[in-house]
Motif scaffolding. Sequence first.
Motif, PDB file in Angstrom:
ATOM      1  N   SER A   1      62.531  94.906   4.566  1.00 18.33           N
ATOM      2  CA  SER A   1      63.066  96.025   3.792  1.00 18.33           C
ATOM      3  C   SER A   1      62.745  95.912   2.303  1.00 18.33           C
ATOM      4  O   SER A   1      62.851  96.889   1.568  1.00 18.33           O
ATOM      5  N   LEU A   2      62.353  94.720   1.842  1.00 20.67           N
ATOM      6  CA  LEU A   2      62.043  94.519   0.429  1.00 20.67           C
ATOM      7  C   LEU A   2      60.571  94.695   0.092  1.00 20.67           C
ATOM      8  O   LEU A   2      60.187  94.596  -1.068  1.00 20.67           O
ATOM      9  N   ILE A   3      59.732  94.960   1.090  1.00 18.72           N
ATOM     10  CA  ILE A   3      58.307  95.161   0.849  1.00 18.72           C
ATOM     11  C   ILE A   3      58.101  96.618   0.427  1.00 18.72           C
ATOM     12  O   ILE A   3      58.489  97.535   1.156  1.00 18.72           O
ATOM     13  N   PRO A   4      57.506  96.846  -0.756  1.00 21.04           N
ATOM     14  CA  PRO A   4      57.335  98.214  -1.235  1.00 21.04           C
ATOM     15  C   PRO A   4      56.359  99.014  -0.369  1.00 21.04           C
ATOM     16  O   PRO A   4      55.361  98.483   0.103  1.00 21.04           O
ATOM     17  N   ILE A   5      56.690 100.297  -0.180  1.00 24.69           N
ATOM     18  CA  ILE A   5      55.842 101.190   0.611  1.00 24.69           C
ATOM     19  C   ILE A   5      55.502 102.395  -0.255  1.00 24.69           C
ATOM     20  O   ILE A   5      56.382 103.030  -0.834  1.00 24.69           O
ATOM     21  N   ARG A   6      54.206 102.712  -0.366  1.00 25.36           N
ATOM     22  CA  ARG A   6      53.782 103.890  -1.124  1.00 25.36           C
ATOM     23  C   ARG A   6      54.139 105.156  -0.364  1.00 25.36           C
ATOM     24  O   ARG A   6      54.186 105.169   0.861  1.00 25.36           O
ATOM     25  N   ALA A   7      54.322 106.221  -1.098  1.00 28.65           N
ATOM     26  CA  ALA A   7      54.592 107.509  -0.470  1.00 28.65           C
ATOM     27  C   ALA A   7      53.363 107.938   0.323  1.00 28.65           C
ATOM     28  O   ALA A   7      52.231 107.868  -0.160  1.00 28.65           O
ATOM     29  N   GLY A   8      53.574 108.360   1.538  1.00 31.55           N
ATOM     30  CA  GLY A   8      52.468 108.805   2.376  1.00 31.55           C
ATOM     31  C   GLY A   8      51.773 107.693   3.141  1.00 31.55           C
ATOM     32  O   GLY A   8      50.823 107.942   3.875  1.00 31.55           O
ATOM     33  N   GLU A   9      52.201 106.456   2.967  1.00 31.12           N
ATOM     34  CA  GLU A   9      51.582 105.333   3.669  1.00 31.12           C
ATOM     35  C   GLU A   9      52.248 105.198   5.037  1.00 31.12           C
ATOM     36  O   GLU A   9      53.305 104.592   5.178  1.00 31.12           O
ATOM     37  N   ARG A  10      51.639 105.798   6.049  1.00 26.63           N
ATOM     38  CA  ARG A  10      52.267 105.844   7.371  1.00 26.63           C
ATOM     39  C   ARG A  10      51.590 104.941   8.388  1.00 26.63           C
ATOM     40  O   ARG A  10      52.200 104.561   9.373  1.00 26.63           O
ATOM     41  N   ILE A  11      50.317 104.644   8.158  1.00 28.89           N
ATOM     42  CA  ILE A  11      49.592 103.822   9.121  1.00 28.89           C
ATOM     43  C   ILE A  11      49.991 102.362   8.911  1.00 28.89           C
ATOM     44  O   ILE A  11      49.834 101.818   7.819  1.00 28.89           O
ATOM     45  N   LYS A  12      50.507 101.744   9.958  1.00 27.84           N
ATOM     46  CA  LYS A  12      50.979 100.360   9.867  1.00 27.84           C
ATOM     47  C   LYS A  12      50.288  99.561  10.967  1.00 27.84           C
ATOM     48  O   LYS A  12      50.594  99.710  12.137  1.00 27.84           O
ATOM     49  N   THR A  13      49.339  98.717  10.575  1.00 26.49           N
ATOM     50  CA  THR A  13      48.637  97.869  11.536  1.00 26.49           C
ATOM     51  C   THR A  13      48.842  96.415  11.141  1.00 26.49           C
ATOM     52  O   THR A  13      49.238  96.116  10.003  1.00 26.49           O
ATOM     53  N   ASP A  14      48.568  95.515  12.064  1.00 27.99           N
ATOM     54  CA  ASP A  14      48.702  94.082  11.787  1.00 27.99           C
ATOM     55  C   ASP A  14      47.795  93.663  10.641  1.00 27.99           C
ATOM     56  O   ASP A  14      48.187  92.890   9.771  1.00 27.99           O
ATOM     57  N   ARG A  15      46.575  94.170  10.657  1.00 27.06           N
ATOM     58  CA  ARG A  15      45.597  93.817   9.636  1.00 27.06           C
ATOM     59  C   ARG A  15      46.073  94.265   8.255  1.00 27.06           C
ATOM     60  O   ARG A  15      46.037  93.506   7.289  1.00 27.06           O
ATOM     61  N   ARG A  16      46.521  95.505   8.144  1.00 31.02           N
ATOM     62  CA  ARG A  16      47.002  96.022   6.856  1.00 31.02           C
ATOM     63  C   ARG A  16      48.244  95.266   6.391  1.00 31.02           C
ATOM     64  O   ARG A  16      48.395  94.985   5.202  1.00 31.02           O
ATOM     65  N   ASP A  17      49.130  94.952   7.319  1.00 31.76           N
ATOM     66  CA  ASP A  17      50.347  94.221   6.952  1.00 31.76           C
ATOM     67  C   ASP A  17      50.018  92.832   6.412  1.00 31.76           C
ATOM     68  O   ASP A  17      50.593  92.388   5.417  1.00 31.76           O
ATOM     69  N   ALA A  18      49.103  92.122   7.059  1.00 31.90           N
ATOM     70  CA  ALA A  18      48.734  90.775   6.616  1.00 31.90           C
ATOM     71  C   ALA A  18      48.084  90.817   5.235  1.00 31.90           C
ATOM     72  O   ALA A  18      48.417  90.016   4.354  1.00 31.90           O
ATOM     73  N   CYS A  19      47.172  91.776   5.030  1.00 29.02           N
ATOM     74  CA  CYS A  19      46.513  91.899   3.722  1.00 29.02           C
ATOM     75  C   CYS A  19      47.514  92.286   2.638  1.00 29.02           C
ATOM     76  O   CYS A  19      47.447  91.787   1.515  1.00 29.02           O
ATOM     77  N   LYS A  20      48.443  93.160   2.968  1.00 26.28           N
ATOM     78  CA  LYS A  20      49.457  93.586   2.005  1.00 26.28           C
ATOM     79  C   LYS A  20      50.362  92.420   1.618  1.00 26.28           C
ATOM     80  O   LYS A  20      50.692  92.234   0.448  1.00 26.28           O
ATOM     81  N   LEU A  21      50.757  91.612   2.597  1.00 24.61           N
ATOM     82  CA  LEU A  21      51.586  90.442   2.306  1.00 24.61           C
ATOM     83  C   LEU A  21      50.864  89.461   1.392  1.00 24.61           C
ATOM     84  O   LEU A  21      51.451  88.930   0.445  1.00 24.61           O
ATOM     85  N   ALA A  22      49.579  89.202   1.663  1.00 21.66           N
ATOM     86  CA  ALA A  22      48.806  88.278   0.829  1.00 21.66           C
ATOM     87  C   ALA A  22      48.669  88.823  -0.591  1.00 21.66           C
ATOM     88  O   ALA A  22      48.832  88.085  -1.578  1.00 21.66           O
ATOM     89  N   ARG A  23      48.396  90.128  -0.722  1.00 21.60           N
ATOM     90  CA  ARG A  23      48.236  90.740  -2.032  1.00 21.60           C
ATOM     91  C   ARG A  23      49.548  90.715  -2.830  1.00 21.60           C
ATOM     92  O   ARG A  23      49.580  90.368  -3.998  1.00 21.60           O
ATOM     93  N   LEU A  24      50.652  91.078  -2.179  1.00 19.73           N
ATOM     94  CA  LEU A  24      51.941  91.096  -2.875  1.00 19.73           C
ATOM     95  C   LEU A  24      52.431  89.688  -3.213  1.00 19.73           C
ATOM     96  O   LEU A  24      53.079  89.483  -4.231  1.00 19.73           O
ATOM     97  N   HIS A  25      52.113  88.729  -2.365  1.00 17.22           N
ATOM     98  CA  HIS A  25      52.520  87.337  -2.645  1.00 17.22           C
ATOM     99  C   HIS A  25      51.757  86.788  -3.850  1.00 17.22           C
ATOM    100  O   HIS A  25      52.298  86.004  -4.626  1.00 17.22           O
ATOM    101  N   ARG A  26      50.511  87.223  -3.997  1.00 17.78           N
ATOM    102  CA  ARG A  26      49.708  86.790  -5.141  1.00 17.78           C
ATOM    103  C   ARG A  26      50.209  87.412  -6.437  1.00 17.78           C
ATOM    104  O   ARG A  26      50.168  86.778  -7.485  1.00 17.78           O
ATOM    105  N   ALA A  27      50.721  88.630  -6.359  1.00 14.54           N
ATOM    106  CA  ALA A  27      51.201  89.328  -7.570  1.00 14.54           C
ATOM    107  C   ALA A  27      52.447  88.679  -8.056  1.00 14.54           C
ATOM    108  O   ALA A  27      52.701  88.123  -8.974  1.00 14.54           O
TER     109      ALA A  27
END
Length: 161
Positions: free
Chosen positions: A135-161
């Motif tokens: 619930s604490l992971i930010p979601i952009r407006a209109g971002e509806r497609i949720k795949t394993d690949r996108r989730d893993a990349c998003k986690l790595a990117r947000l963890h780096r920030a």
Amino acid sequence: MGAGCADKSVPCRILCGSTAGAASPMIMPDSNNKHTMKKDLLFIGLDVHAKEITVAVAEGARKDSVHAAGGGKSEPRLHGAIPNDLHAVEKLLARLRKAHPEAKLRVCYEAGPTGFVLARRCAQLRIDCTVVAPSLIPIRAGERIKTDRRDACKLARLHRA
């Protein structure tokens, strides 16, 4: 022993005052100081499911590297999928350590029904591991497609920030 030491063979010390009036020695940063951050950081995002784990890797630039001037941050890359068992995770982390010997690994994954077994194992291997509430992971407006690949990349990117 002051701010302008003439003898360069000994680390230069300065005195830092605190609010209580006491002075404590602090070593000035130089090339001989062992405690300066020289390791690269490698951020690993894991999308964990019951049968498999999708892995993405984001590299963080060192402060003293050439890449740091331009930001040094490339997009996270998909590393692949591995079975969800501790032996496969250990092999993955060993391969990443071997491929990036100077890097410090930082792992991140979403909390879920698979529990904290992975976080405990990372702690035993002395790898920083962060478990994030979905619930604490930010979601952009209109971002509806949720795949394993996108989730893993998003986690790595947000963890780096």
